[in-house]
Design a protein around this motif. Structure first.
Motif, PDB file in Angstrom:
ATOM      1  N   GLY A 208       4.357  -0.945   3.615  1.00  0.00           N
ATOM      2  CA  GLY A 208       3.969  -0.021   3.663  1.00  0.00           C
ATOM      3  C   GLY A 208       5.149   1.332   3.888  1.00  0.00           C
TER       4      GLY A 208
ATOM      5  N   TYR B 136      -1.576  -1.247  -0.454  1.00  0.00           N
ATOM      6  CA  TYR B 136      -0.881  -0.900   0.583  1.00  0.00           C
ATOM      7  C   TYR B 136      -2.167  -2.418   1.694  1.00  0.00           C
ATOM      8  CZ  TYR B 136       1.233   3.185   0.116  1.00  0.00           C
ATOM      9  OH  TYR B 136       1.911   3.904  -0.379  1.00  0.00           O
TER      10      TYR B 136
ATOM     11  N   ASP C 191      -0.826   3.112   4.848  1.00  0.00           N
ATOM     12  CA  ASP C 191      -0.347   4.064   3.823  1.00  0.00           C
ATOM     13  C   ASP C 191       0.391   4.919   4.719  1.00  0.00           C
ATOM     14  OD1 ASP C 191      -1.723   6.212   1.163  1.00  0.00           O
ATOM     15  OD2 ASP C 191      -0.215   6.265   1.922  1.00  0.00           O
TER      16      ASP C 191
END
Ligand code: SDX
Length: 428
Positions: free
Chosen positions: A64, A308, A312
């Motif tokens: 992330g 992702y 995110d």
């Protein structure tokens, strides 16, 4: 990997070089694969295929992580502005005061549309989607700058600033036209985002004075959308740029790709989804059951991402901003409550957890835009305004690359093999 990989095809080994990025990503360079083996690779949605080397944005989907030119998105969100970040993405470094003033000056000098452009707006029906208007008007704008078509390097700063500045004016003009309101011209005294809100919501007799928290929230939304590596629309911009089409043509193509509900159109689709759930008096549980059963190919819009497989980072920032802005504006939005409920259920539900589906940038952004008065069909237009610097940076990277060639993927043919023409009489 130690610089090469070995592939065995029909018992014959071939060696291919590898490329290692500055963050340790490894790519197998298959540029000589077809000449050495006659075979090509097949990866229809490019999930495993690198289309280019790029120095603009880095994403680590597993962790992330999102960085613009090496700066973490959370730090830029906290300390920078959209226009300063736009400069960073395009030119590779944070600007000095002189550079930032010059860049801002170019944006101001190019904020007006050619007066001839106003007539193009008249040709659209009031129901025209603003993304259709945006892509058309960006191309129309290029007709008023003849040196754009065969642009020389020294023209680039002007064209880049013109596009960033005018995309905002075109967007506001399209909104005013849809509302049956007169266009509001930009004000040279206003900064980028405040000027956009002025053009959207002022009236000939009364200037809109947007609240500082609204300007800040929208500026942050633009900043968070400013680039995102080789996403669908940015890859489209690079593809068009590779044929040496001009900057405005490449950006116009990017607008079209962004429009899709699986991509930038998701922010509008999220609000439509939340409104539908709210209208049915569902707290989200019924809807999620339909999604998991794949009834009518329903998707939890604003969730999931090709890269992702963790949060995110932009969604985390926007969610915090959402709470803050709605509290500052004393707005309570039942759709936000539904969104939070959907997120809470999905983050603990096996269907979503097993597929590593998390909220993406689009899940909460629409709620903030709605709270500051942006109509739903303008959400993706605002995504395009935010993404413009990233598209321009990628366009520049293609143009500046001495090894850049026209993009021309191969295919595996699965159609009819050779056959001879049959006259009509024989076909009846
Ligand atoms: C953006 O690329 C970028 O960087 C894009 C972007 C940017 O800044 O440019 O980040 C902006 O476009 C964000 C994404 C916005 N789109 C949406 O929110 C639409 C909803 N999301 C999905 O359509 C989907 O997650 C995608 C399109 C985002 C990603 O699709 P993939 O990578 O092709 O994943 P997939 O379709 O192969 O899904 C794998 C599985 C499937 O189920 P199974 O076949 O394994 O049973 O996960 C399921 C999918 O059905 N799935 C979902 C889902 N997303 C994937 N199921 C329900 N709801 C979802 N949202």
């Amino acid at each position: 990997m130690n610089g090469t990989v070995e592939l065995i095809i029909d018992g014959k080994p071939i060696t291919l070089p590898t490329v290692v990025g500055t963050e340790g990503e490894v790519g197998i360079d298959i540029a000589t694969l077809r000449s050495k083996t006659g075979a090509i690779t097949l990866d229809p949605a490019y999930g495993n295929t690198g289309a280019c080397k790029s120095a603009i944005t880095f994403i680590d989907g597993e962790k992330g992580v999102l960085q613009y030119r090496g700066y973490d998105i959370a730090e830029l969100a906290q300390k920078s502005t959209f226009i300063e970040t736009a400069y960073l993405l395009i030119y590779g470094e944070l600007p000095t005061s002189a550079q930032l003033n010059e860049f801002s000056g170019l944006l101001t000098a190019n904020e007006m549309l050619h007066e001839g452009m106003r007539h193009h707006f008249e040709g659209f029906p009031p129901t025209a989607h603003p993304m259709a208007i945006l892509s058309s008007m960006i191309n129309a704008a290029s007709s008023y700058h003849p040196n754009l078509i065969h642009a020389r390097e020294e023209h680039f700063p002007f064209h880049a600033a013109r596009l960033i500045s005018q995309v905002r004016t075109i967007a506001a003009f399209s909104y005013r036209k849809a509302q049956g309101l007169p266009s509001i011209y930009p004000k040279t005294t206003l900064k980028y985002t405040a000027n956009f809100l002025h053009m959207m919501f002022s009236h000939p007799g009364e200037d809109c004075e947007p609240k500082p928290e609204v300007v800040k929230a929208l500026d942050l939304i633009f900043l968070l959308h400013a680039d995102h590596e080789q996403n669908c629309s940015t890859s489209t911009v690079r593809m068009v740029a590779s044929s040496r089409a001009n900057l405005f043509a490449s950006a116009s193509a990017g607008v079209c790709a962004l429009w899709g509900p699986l991509h930038g159109g998701a922010n509008q689709a999220v609000l439509e989804m939340l409104e539908e759930i709210h209208k049915e008096g569902d707290d989200g549980t019924k809807f999620l059951t339909a999604v998991k059963n794949k009834t009518g190919n329903r998707k939890l819009m604003g969730f999931g991402h090709r890269v992702y497989k963790n949060f995110d980072p932009r969604a985390v920032i926007i969610k915090e901003q959402c709470d803050k802005v709605l509290a500052q504006l004393h707005v309570s939005d039942p759709l936000l409550d539904i969104a939070k409920k959907l997120e809470e259920i999905a983050l603990h539900d096996e269907y979503f957890v097993s597929r590593r589906l998390y909220p993406n940038v689009d899940f909460y952004s629409g709620i903030i835009m709605r709270a500051i008065g942006i109509p739903m069909d303008m959400f993706t237009v605002l995504f395009a305004i935010g993404r413009m610097p990233g598209w321009i940076a990628n366009f520049k990277e293609v143009m500046d690359d001495p090894e850049s060639r026209i993009s021309r993927p191969r295919q595996i043919y699965t159609g009819a093999t050779l056959r001879t023409y049959k006259p009509l009489a024989e076909r009846d």
